[in-house]
Scaffold this motif. Sequence first.
Motif, PDB file in Angstrom:
ATOM      1  N   ASN A 178      58.304 -25.953   8.648  1.00 40.94           N
ATOM      2  CA  ASN A 178      59.086 -27.165   8.446  1.00 40.94           C
ATOM      3  C   ASN A 178      60.357 -26.664   7.894  1.00 40.94           C
ATOM      4  N   PRO A 179      61.402 -26.526   8.763  1.00 40.27           N
ATOM      5  CA  PRO A 179      62.542 -25.670   8.342  1.00 40.27           C
ATOM      6  C   PRO A 179      63.259 -26.603   7.172  1.00 40.27           C
ATOM      7  N   LYS A 180      63.327 -28.133   7.311  1.00 37.44           N
ATOM      8  CA  LYS A 180      64.318 -28.480   6.329  1.00 37.44           C
ATOM      9  C   LYS A 180      63.488 -28.696   5.190  1.00 37.44           C
ATOM     10  N   MET A 191      63.051 -24.896   3.583  1.00 33.65           N
ATOM     11  CA  MET A 191      64.448 -24.356   3.046  1.00 33.65           C
ATOM     12  C   MET A 191      64.862 -24.683   1.573  1.00 33.65           C
ATOM     13  N   ALA A 192      64.373 -26.092   1.508  1.00 35.21           N
ATOM     14  CA  ALA A 192      64.887 -26.611  -0.012  1.00 35.21           C
ATOM     15  C   ALA A 192      63.878 -25.874  -0.773  1.00 35.21           C
ATOM     16  N   ILE A 193      62.611 -25.751  -0.551  1.00 39.23           N
ATOM     17  CA  ILE A 193      61.760 -25.189  -1.508  1.00 39.23           C
ATOM     18  C   ILE A 193      62.157 -23.685  -1.746  1.00 39.23           C
ATOM     19  N   SER A 194      62.524 -23.085  -0.704  1.00 36.51           N
ATOM     20  CA  SER A 194      63.180 -21.623  -0.961  1.00 36.51           C
ATOM     21  C   SER A 194      64.222 -21.271  -2.155  1.00 36.51           C
ATOM     22  N   ALA A 195      65.275 -22.532  -1.689  1.00 34.01           N
ATOM     23  CA  ALA A 195      66.583 -22.764  -2.426  1.00 34.01           C
ATOM     24  C   ALA A 195      66.073 -22.833  -3.851  1.00 34.01           C
ATOM     25  N   LYS A 202      74.074 -10.270  -4.050  1.00 32.31           N
ATOM     26  CA  LYS A 202      74.135 -10.696  -2.483  1.00 32.31           C
ATOM     27  C   LYS A 202      73.231 -11.356  -2.079  1.00 32.31           C
ATOM     28  N   PRO A 203      73.474 -12.717  -1.417  1.00 39.17           N
ATOM     29  CA  PRO A 203      72.421 -13.768  -0.983  1.00 39.17           C
ATOM     30  C   PRO A 203      71.215 -12.906  -0.164  1.00 39.17           C
ATOM     31  N   VAL A 204      70.126 -13.236  -0.402  1.00 38.60           N
ATOM     32  CA  VAL A 204      68.789 -12.741   0.318  1.00 38.60           C
ATOM     33  C   VAL A 204      68.854 -13.656   1.523  1.00 38.60           C
ATOM     34  N   PRO A 205      68.771 -12.880   2.766  1.00 35.05           N
ATOM     35  CA  PRO A 205      68.907 -13.627   4.166  1.00 35.05           C
ATOM     36  C   PRO A 205      67.654 -14.504   4.511  1.00 35.05           C
ATOM     37  N   ILE A 206      67.730 -15.537   4.679  1.00 32.44           N
ATOM     38  CA  ILE A 206      66.652 -16.470   5.210  1.00 32.44           C
ATOM     39  C   ILE A 206      67.023 -17.106   6.591  1.00 32.44           C
ATOM     40  N   ASN A 207      65.832 -17.160   7.307  1.00 30.79           N
ATOM     41  CA  ASN A 207      66.298 -17.745   8.641  1.00 30.79           C
ATOM     42  C   ASN A 207      65.133 -19.091   8.836  1.00 30.79           C
ATOM     43  N   PRO A 208      65.821 -19.948   8.536  1.00 31.77           N
ATOM     44  CA  PRO A 208      64.921 -21.247   8.565  1.00 31.77           C
ATOM     45  C   PRO A 208      64.134 -21.663   9.956  1.00 31.77           C
ATOM     46  N   MET A 209      64.510 -20.883  11.196  1.00 30.98           N
ATOM     47  CA  MET A 209      63.851 -21.133  12.301  1.00 30.98           C
ATOM     48  C   MET A 209      62.579 -20.509  11.952  1.00 30.98           C
ATOM     49  N   ASN A 210      61.970 -19.727  10.996  1.00 37.09           N
ATOM     50  CA  ASN A 210      60.755 -19.184  10.936  1.00 37.09           C
ATOM     51  C   ASN A 210      60.036 -20.110  10.156  1.00 37.09           C
ATOM     52  N   PHE A 211      60.415 -21.036   9.557  1.00 41.98           N
ATOM     53  CA  PHE A 211      59.480 -21.967   9.013  1.00 41.98           C
ATOM     54  C   PHE A 211      58.770 -23.062   9.672  1.00 41.98           C
ATOM     55  N   LEU A 239      67.522 -35.132   1.815  1.00 41.80           N
ATOM     56  CA  LEU A 239      68.001 -36.305   2.571  1.00 41.80           C
ATOM     57  C   LEU A 239      67.462 -36.676   4.081  1.00 41.80           C
ATOM     58  N   PRO A 240      67.432 -37.791   4.818  1.00 43.28           N
ATOM     59  CA  PRO A 240      67.045 -38.074   6.018  1.00 43.28           C
ATOM     60  C   PRO A 240      67.901 -36.997   6.896  1.00 43.28           C
ATOM     61  N   TYR A 241      67.009 -36.767   8.032  1.00 40.21           N
ATOM     62  CA  TYR A 241      67.704 -35.657   9.082  1.00 40.21           C
ATOM     63  C   TYR A 241      68.941 -36.133   9.410  1.00 40.21           C
ATOM     64  N   LYS A 242      69.551 -37.440   9.701  1.00 41.90           N
ATOM     65  CA  LYS A 242      70.768 -37.877  10.003  1.00 41.90           C
ATOM     66  C   LYS A 242      71.806 -37.417   8.997  1.00 41.90           C
ATOM     67  N   GLN A 243      71.649 -37.731   7.797  1.00 47.17           N
ATOM     68  CA  GLN A 243      72.352 -37.516   6.747  1.00 47.17           C
ATOM     69  C   GLN A 243      72.338 -36.145   6.269  1.00 47.17           C
ATOM     70  N   ALA A 244      71.364 -35.298   6.415  1.00 46.84           N
ATOM     71  CA  ALA A 244      71.121 -33.938   6.204  1.00 46.84           C
ATOM     72  C   ALA A 244      72.166 -33.165   7.196  1.00 46.84           C
ATOM     73  N   ALA A 245      72.072 -33.640   8.491  1.00 50.27           N
ATOM     74  CA  ALA A 245      72.738 -32.624   9.257  1.00 50.27           C
ATOM     75  C   ALA A 245      74.174 -32.981   9.150  1.00 50.27           C
ATOM     76  N   SER A 246      74.647 -34.196   8.674  1.00 43.85           N
ATOM     77  CA  SER A 246      76.298 -34.487   8.215  1.00 43.85           C
ATOM     78  C   SER A 246      76.572 -33.854   7.024  1.00 43.85           C
TER      79      SER A 246
END
Length: 222
Positions: free
Chosen positions: A91-93, A96-100, A80-89, A176-183
Amino acid sequence: METADTIRHLLISALPVLIAITFHEVSHGLVANKLGDPTAKMLGRLTLNPIAHIDIFGTIILPLMLIVVTDGRFVFGYAKPVPINPMNFKNPKKDMAISAAAGPVTNLLLAICSFIIWKAVLTPLAGLSPELVGEKVLRPLTLIFQSGIVVNVVLAAFNMIPIPPLDGGRVLTGLLPYKQAASFSRIEPFGFIIVLLLIYSGIANYIIMPFIVFFLKLFQIY
């Protein structure tokens, strides 16, 4: 596969699979907690008790099916995936990559530990022990640690496929840059279907097999 062979493969592979997926998920939560997100800790997921991480299909049914279908040559599972809330970071972007990335890195470390125990402990003991001890104790332990190498390498490789919600997808999103990451992140709801199609079509092999073959040769398994 005969029943006796199936049982033997189960006994050899069960513990490595359980350890691999448990440490994989706990590492996500530990790194996330270190970076400011206590979600996994609050929900009791920062534990090495495998019961807290077991997914009925991914941890039990899927590995059993693969053992039977592939004659024990390929074993894979997930927890089962461990729950992570990036809003607590902070630097969320990035965080989250480091945690992954922590999950696959942990699996490679487990593969290294298994290799060291096999070569530095079990192999010398086999040469010094009576034949009965070597055959009844050290040989099964050797097979378990060899299985641990394969399981952890495959788990690391599979999770680094760059499609979210797999770890590789989250790492790529963070790079990825923010725009590309969002897409790119918008494909996450369809990510599992895409991964299944990649596996079914054989395209996934071109992504992960070079990684798997390289490390299995490095660990003297392939």
